[in-house]
Motif scaffolding. Structure first.
Motif, mmCIF file in Angstrom:
data_model
loop_
_atom_site.group_PDB
_atom_site.id
_atom_site.type_symbol
_atom_site.label_atom_id
_atom_site.label_comp_id
_atom_site.label_asym_id
_atom_site.label_seq_id
_atom_site.Cartn_x
_atom_site.Cartn_y
_atom_site.Cartn_z
ATOM 1 N N LYS A 86 0.837 -1.205 0.000
ATOM 2 C CA LYS A 86 0.000 0.000 0.000
ATOM 3 C C LYS A 86 0.868 1.250 0.000
ATOM 4 O O LYS A 86 0.590 2.220 -0.710
ATOM 5 C CB LYS A 86 -0.926 0.014 1.226
ATOM 6 C CG LYS A 86 -2.003 -1.034 1.192
ATOM 7 C CD LYS A 86 -2.798 -0.993 2.488
ATOM 8 C CE LYS A 86 -3.708 -2.186 2.613
ATOM 9 N NZ LYS A 86 -4.361 -2.229 3.936
ATOM 10 N N GLU A 87 1.940 1.247 0.802
ATOM 11 C CA GLU A 87 2.862 2.382 0.847
ATOM 12 C C GLU A 87 3.551 2.574 -0.500
ATOM 13 O O GLU A 87 3.721 3.700 -0.965
ATOM 14 C CB GLU A 87 3.922 2.170 1.934
ATOM 15 C CG GLU A 87 3.370 2.160 3.336
ATOM 16 C CD GLU A 87 4.420 1.785 4.375
ATOM 17 O OE1 GLU A 87 5.553 1.410 3.984
ATOM 18 O OE2 GLU A 87 4.109 1.887 5.567
ATOM 19 N N MET A 88 3.938 1.463 -1.113
ATOM 20 C CA MET A 88 4.624 1.541 -2.407
ATOM 21 C C MET A 88 3.703 2.106 -3.486
ATOM 22 O O MET A 88 4.147 2.896 -4.327
ATOM 23 C CB MET A 88 5.150 0.158 -2.813
ATOM 24 C CG MET A 88 6.247 -0.370 -1.914
ATOM 25 S SD MET A 88 7.789 0.552 -2.014
ATOM 26 C CE MET A 88 8.414 -0.066 -3.572
ATOM 27 N N VAL A 89 2.438 1.726 -3.482
ATOM 28 C CA VAL A 89 1.489 2.269 -4.458
ATOM 29 C C VAL A 89 1.374 3.773 -4.275
ATOM 30 O O VAL A 89 1.373 4.536 -5.244
ATOM 31 C CB VAL A 89 0.106 1.581 -4.345
ATOM 32 C CG1 VAL A 89 -0.961 2.342 -5.105
ATOM 33 C CG2 VAL A 89 0.191 0.145 -4.837
ATOM 34 N N ALA A 90 1.311 4.218 -3.033
ATOM 35 C CA ALA A 90 1.209 5.650 -2.744
ATOM 36 C C ALA A 90 2.459 6.402 -3.206
ATOM 37 O O ALA A 90 2.377 7.568 -3.581
ATOM 38 C CB ALA A 90 0.979 5.876 -1.252
ATOM 39 N N MET A 91 3.603 5.740 -3.211
ATOM 40 C CA MET A 91 4.865 6.382 -3.587
ATOM 41 C C MET A 91 5.208 6.237 -5.064
ATOM 42 O O MET A 91 6.134 6.870 -5.536
ATOM 43 C CB MET A 91 6.023 5.752 -2.794
ATOM 44 C CG MET A 91 6.042 6.049 -1.331
ATOM 45 S SD MET A 91 6.506 7.728 -0.975
ATOM 46 C CE MET A 91 8.164 7.777 -1.625
ATOM 47 N N GLN A 92 4.495 5.404 -5.806
ATOM 48 C CA GLN A 92 4.971 5.036 -7.134
ATOM 49 C C GLN A 92 5.139 6.205 -8.095
ATOM 50 O O GLN A 92 5.945 6.124 -9.005
ATOM 51 C CB GLN A 92 4.146 3.916 -7.740
ATOM 52 C CG GLN A 92 2.838 4.300 -8.351
ATOM 53 C CD GLN A 92 2.124 3.075 -8.891
ATOM 54 O OE1 GLN A 92 2.415 1.945 -8.512
ATOM 55 N NE2 GLN A 92 1.194 3.288 -9.763
ATOM 56 N N GLY A 93 4.453 7.300 -7.887
ATOM 57 C CA GLY A 93 4.653 8.449 -8.750
ATOM 58 C C GLY A 93 6.065 8.984 -8.670
ATOM 59 O O GLY A 93 6.610 9.488 -9.633
ATOM 60 N N LYS A 94 6.713 8.856 -7.504
ATOM 61 C CA LYS A 94 8.072 9.358 -7.304
ATOM 62 C C LYS A 94 9.122 8.261 -7.400
ATOM 63 O O LYS A 94 10.273 8.532 -7.680
ATOM 64 C CB LYS A 94 8.202 9.977 -5.910
ATOM 65 C CG LYS A 94 7.548 11.293 -5.745
ATOM 66 C CD LYS A 94 7.801 11.730 -4.321
ATOM 67 C CE LYS A 94 7.809 13.223 -4.197
ATOM 68 N NZ LYS A 94 8.130 13.620 -2.839
ATOM 69 N N LEU A 95 8.714 7.027 -7.131
ATOM 70 C CA LEU A 95 9.679 5.939 -7.001
ATOM 71 C C LEU A 95 10.616 5.777 -8.178
ATOM 72 O O LEU A 95 11.801 5.570 -8.006
ATOM 73 C CB LEU A 95 8.933 4.612 -6.823
ATOM 74 C CG LEU A 95 8.818 4.072 -5.429
ATOM 75 C CD1 LEU A 95 8.090 2.764 -5.438
ATOM 76 C CD2 LEU A 95 10.133 3.952 -4.748
ATOM 77 N N GLU A 114 13.718 6.742 5.099
ATOM 78 C CA GLU A 114 13.367 8.120 4.801
ATOM 79 C C GLU A 114 12.051 8.220 4.062
ATOM 80 O O GLU A 114 11.219 9.038 4.366
ATOM 81 C CB GLU A 114 14.462 8.790 3.956
ATOM 82 C CG GLU A 114 15.779 8.920 4.658
ATOM 83 C CD GLU A 114 16.739 7.807 4.283
ATOM 84 O OE1 GLU A 114 16.328 6.824 3.639
ATOM 85 O OE2 GLU A 114 17.902 7.916 4.654
ATOM 86 N N GLY A 115 11.852 7.413 3.046
ATOM 87 C CA GLY A 115 10.725 7.602 2.161
ATOM 88 C C GLY A 115 9.487 6.823 2.502
ATOM 89 O O GLY A 115 8.403 7.180 2.070
ATOM 90 N N HIS A 116 9.597 5.763 3.243
ATOM 91 C CA HIS A 116 8.442 4.892 3.442
ATOM 92 C C HIS A 116 8.042 4.714 4.891
ATOM 93 O O HIS A 116 7.132 3.962 5.172
ATOM 94 C CB HIS A 116 8.723 3.513 2.836
ATOM 95 C CG HIS A 116 8.892 3.569 1.370
ATOM 96 N ND1 HIS A 116 7.880 3.335 0.496
ATOM 97 C CD2 HIS A 116 9.959 3.874 0.607
ATOM 98 C CE1 HIS A 116 8.311 3.464 -0.746
ATOM 99 N NE2 HIS A 116 9.565 3.800 -0.686
ATOM 100 N N GLY A 117 8.692 5.364 5.784
ATOM 101 C CA GLY A 117 8.358 5.171 7.181
ATOM 102 C C GLY A 117 8.794 3.817 7.698
ATOM 103 O O GLY A 117 8.352 3.356 8.726
ATOM 104 N N HIS A 118 9.654 3.135 6.979
ATOM 105 C CA HIS A 118 10.162 1.830 7.396
ATOM 106 C C HIS A 118 11.545 2.012 7.967
ATOM 107 O O HIS A 118 12.537 1.889 7.266
ATOM 108 C CB HIS A 118 10.243 0.881 6.203
ATOM 109 C CG HIS A 118 9.029 0.055 6.044
ATOM 110 N ND1 HIS A 118 8.965 -0.985 5.185
ATOM 111 C CD2 HIS A 118 7.822 0.107 6.628
ATOM 112 C CE1 HIS A 118 7.774 -1.542 5.234
ATOM 113 N NE2 HIS A 118 7.063 -0.885 6.111
#
Length: 165
Positions: A86-95, A114-118
């Motif tokens: 779910k986090e990756m889908v939310a980030m995919q525009g920048k990934l 930094e980018g995913h809260g992991h």
């Protein structure tokens, strides 16, 4: 009132530490590794397809992306992978664009803190043609997988069992 504010602040500072704990182990420095395992990340496949470790063992995973796409190596159970997807889908525009580079972030070297809260150190993203490492101490047996949670990759089969003996 000051004591209440202090207690609330202390609780908030403690949250990341609680969120970073895993039942199956923890990140470790590469110098503590007792074994090195090379994992090839191909387009929609891992080689090897499954991994075995021993409880108490510290393993340094050397990850080599031989594919044409960015890939992840993420340790976790099915529920953790579903959440991360779910986090990756939310980030995919920048990934996969230069946007992260332009913002001063070297995504190829990040551990997703930094980018995913992991902040747990259980994930690394590897760009095509690049290498990365993840070192982990496995504490006890648990049903976990290693997976790529780049949108669509897990569903296409880029996942394998990791057995902790």
């Amino acid at each position: 009132m000051k004591h209440l504010f202090f207690a609330a602040s202390l609780a908030l500072v403690s949250l990341p530490t609680l969120a970073d704990s895993f039942t199956f182990g923890e990140p470790a420095p590469a110098a503590k590794a007792t074994r090195t395992v090379e994992v090839l990340l191909k387009d929609i496949a891992f080689e090897p397809e499954s991994l075995q470790v021993k409880a108490g063992e510290t393993v340094r995973f050397v990850l080599i992306n031989q594919g044409q796409l960015p890939h992840e190596f993420n340790l976790g159970d099915k529920a953790m992978h579903a959440e991360h997807q779910k986090e990756m889908v939310a980030m995919q525009g920048k990934l996969f664009t230069g946007a992260m580079q332009h913002e001063g972030m070297d995504h190829s070297q990040m551990n997703h803190a930094e980018g995913h809260g992991h902040a747990g150190g259980n994930t690394v993203l590897v760009q095509p043609g690049q290498r990365a490492e993840l070192t982990w101490t496995f504490s006890k047996s648990a049903p976990i997988e290693f997976a790529c949670n780049v949108p669509g990759h897990y569903q296409a089969g880029m996942v394998g069992p990791l057995t902790i003996e």
